[in-house]
Motif scaffolding. Sequence first.
Motif, PDB file in Angstrom:
ATOM      1  N   ILE A  94      78.756  20.076  21.624  1.00 53.06           N
ATOM      2  CA  ILE A  94      78.464  19.230  20.461  1.00 53.06           C
ATOM      3  C   ILE A  94      77.464  18.141  20.837  1.00 53.06           C
ATOM      4  O   ILE A  94      76.515  17.860  20.098  1.00 53.06           O
ATOM      5  N   VAL A  95      77.666  17.528  21.996  1.00 55.92           N
ATOM      6  CA  VAL A  95      76.713  16.513  22.467  1.00 55.92           C
ATOM      7  C   VAL A  95      75.342  17.127  22.668  1.00 55.92           C
ATOM      8  O   VAL A  95      74.319  16.547  22.293  1.00 55.92           O
ATOM      9  N   GLU A  96      75.297  18.329  23.238  1.00 53.33           N
ATOM     10  CA  GLU A  96      74.018  19.023  23.459  1.00 53.33           C
ATOM     11  C   GLU A  96      73.324  19.342  22.135  1.00 53.33           C
ATOM     12  O   GLU A  96      72.102  19.241  22.022  1.00 53.33           O
ATOM     13  N   LEU A  97      74.097  19.707  21.114  1.00 44.67           N
ATOM     14  CA  LEU A  97      73.509  20.027  19.806  1.00 44.67           C
ATOM     15  C   LEU A  97      72.878  18.793  19.158  1.00 44.67           C
ATOM     16  O   LEU A  97      71.934  18.916  18.382  1.00 44.67           O
ATOM     17  N   GLY A  98      73.402  17.619  19.433  1.00 41.91           N
ATOM     18  CA  GLY A  98      72.825  16.381  18.908  1.00 41.91           C
ATOM     19  C   GLY A  98      72.817  16.365  17.398  1.00 41.91           C
ATOM     20  O   GLY A  98      73.844  16.609  16.749  1.00 41.91           O
ATOM     21  N   THR A  99      71.673  16.120  16.806  1.00 42.35           N
ATOM     22  CA  THR A  99      71.583  15.971  15.353  1.00 42.35           C
ATOM     23  C   THR A  99      71.845  17.274  14.608  1.00 42.35           C
ATOM     24  O   THR A  99      72.046  17.258  13.397  1.00 42.35           O
ATOM     25  N   HIS A 116      87.266  18.118  11.266  1.00 41.74           N
ATOM     26  CA  HIS A 116      86.734  19.468  11.471  1.00 41.74           C
ATOM     27  C   HIS A 116      85.560  19.469  12.433  1.00 41.74           C
ATOM     28  O   HIS A 116      85.317  20.463  13.126  1.00 41.74           O
ATOM     29  N   ALA A 117      84.805  18.355  12.473  1.00 44.87           N
ATOM     30  CA  ALA A 117      83.591  18.300  13.282  1.00 44.87           C
ATOM     31  C   ALA A 117      83.887  18.412  14.770  1.00 44.87           C
ATOM     32  O   ALA A 117      83.014  18.794  15.553  1.00 44.87           O
ATOM     33  N   ALA A 142      74.490  18.891  15.108  1.00 46.09           N
ATOM     34  CA  ALA A 142      75.911  18.649  14.833  1.00 46.09           C
ATOM     35  C   ALA A 142      76.067  17.168  14.513  1.00 46.09           C
ATOM     36  O   ALA A 142      76.604  16.401  15.310  1.00 46.09           O
ATOM     37  N   PRO A 143      75.589  16.727  13.341  1.00 54.96           N
ATOM     38  CA  PRO A 143      75.420  15.287  13.100  1.00 54.96           C
ATOM     39  C   PRO A 143      76.710  14.493  13.120  1.00 54.96           C
ATOM     40  O   PRO A 143      76.726  13.352  13.590  1.00 54.96           O
ATOM     41  N   ASP A 156      79.401  26.943  10.303  1.00 53.92           N
ATOM     42  CA  ASP A 156      79.880  26.509  11.612  1.00 53.92           C
ATOM     43  C   ASP A 156      80.533  25.141  11.454  1.00 53.92           C
ATOM     44  O   ASP A 156      79.875  24.186  11.043  1.00 53.92           O
ATOM     45  N   PRO A 157      81.821  25.005  11.762  1.00 60.18           N
ATOM     46  CA  PRO A 157      82.497  23.723  11.530  1.00 60.18           C
ATOM     47  C   PRO A 157      81.872  22.553  12.272  1.00 60.18           C
ATOM     48  O   PRO A 157      82.008  21.403  11.845  1.00 60.18           O
ATOM     49  N   GLN A 158      81.181  22.823  13.368  1.00 59.88           N
ATOM     50  CA  GLN A 158      80.581  21.745  14.146  1.00 59.88           C
ATOM     51  C   GLN A 158      79.177  21.390  13.672  1.00 59.88           C
ATOM     52  O   GLN A 158      78.640  20.343  14.059  1.00 59.88           O
TER      53      GLN A 158
END
Length: 531
Positions: A131-136, A177-178, A138-139, A56-58
């Motif tokens: 991405i914000v919800e995924l937090g760490t 990419h992130a 999606a470091p 997953d790129p994120q």
Amino acid sequence: MTSRSRFLATLATASVAALALAGCAGGGGSPTGTSGEPVHGGSLAFGIPDDNGCVDPQQVSNNDNINIAKQTVASLTAQNPETGEIEPWLASDWTVSDDATEFTFTLRDDATFSDGSPIDAEAVKANFEKIVELGTVAPLGSSYLLGLDSITVVDPSTVTIKFAQPSAQFLQATSTHALGLISVDSVELSQEERCAGDYIGSGPFILESYTPNTGAELSSREDYAWAPAFSENQGAPYLDTLSFTVIPESSTLTGALQSNQIQSSANIAPLDQTVLSDAGYSLDNRANPGMVYTWQPNIEHPVSGDEAVRQAMLRAIDRQAIADLLTEFDRPATSLLSDSTPNYSDQSDLLAYNPEEAKQILDDAGWVEGSDGIRERDGEKLSFTIRYWQPTTDQLQLMQQQLREVGIDMQIEQTTVADMFATMNDEGNTGQWSNLTRADADVLTSTFGPNALFNAHRNNPATDEHLAAQATLLDPEERQVEVDATVRSILESADVIPVFQLSTTIVSAPNTHGVAFDGSTRIDFQNAWTE
């Protein structure tokens, strides 16, 4: 508001000198083996040594998995590998508020996800909020979105991203990419599903299959027509198929390239690079911007985190000798940042090789040399283990020898990238051996900020204050002051031990052309082709 051209002029001031240094390493952003007219069709197999079980790129953050995932997504902007400037990609234009808290992007109207759904403002909003919800989890992306206040869909082609405080790094972050975009439906998939490759991307390639620790198969997207302007190929990739093959053992990886099982790799051992170059294989080298290879001790560990041990290590390492084990292009660390990173400055006065001073520091702290040459204190040996997954065994072995000269027993243990990521914050972990690539000084926030993947249990308010300040400043000179203060605070406390800079060398078979670097020294296959 600041126009795109005016903002780029400010950004370029900090990046031109850094890119000049990167170009000195032998290849810049030019693709490998470029000769003749590109051939459409064919396949290319790229060899990688590691896989952490996610594409997953994120979510990915290690180089090998990034190089798989990034082929499947496009980002709002792209960083020109030759100039360092931020240029349009999915966004055709943008404006930035004078205080860098508000970024408004105008999207091009012809780009779609690979399922045909539109890449619109709602998709940008859905991606960034997730991405914000995924937090760490999606470091990288979550650190780029720190302080996000709101995302407003102005109309289907216009989106405004607002931060609670200035975010000087954000425009460059939109080229990574992130912050690459996946479809709105894909955003709502589980973390596990996305890691397994069950997502719809926006880039030039489609992920067809992914088998952890084995490899990935990608196909060219025939309708792709929105490459950045600096790309020679403005249409679909020349290749029909692109595959990644996991080959952990260094000599086997070289053998696979020689026997044409793979056609290219960025992980060939330095000595083998020389042999292959002599045999007609092309080599393209570029210095990686971002964090150099560092040992980041767990400050709470009673041995590796001991301040005297950290200060001694800082002085006991002969960085030039370690860099000499690498290619002719690689250099010793002279800061936490590589010298190809915007806002780098030389801090080598804090990294001087001085084993006698290292011994004195340990003596003063009560670490007494034992009969076997290893120090101890209160019955405890000055011994700890560094676990690593990267192809840096030779460098760590020399570092081990150098530390033993001052009475430090540093053991090394090679593991897998998946195991490292799963256990890095376990109780009793001694620290983290790592580097991180990004063409912006805010890579420091990704490594040491609140969303950092590894928790080193630092307690240094001065560092945190400078780290937060550098992220808010647009003026290059003002930002330089805070970046320097951040780096010096970390080094003076010996919270991190920098060792050597990383560069990447793409080695390609004589029949393989156009495998290139992007602006962050990731691998790009948009212009790749085979005879």
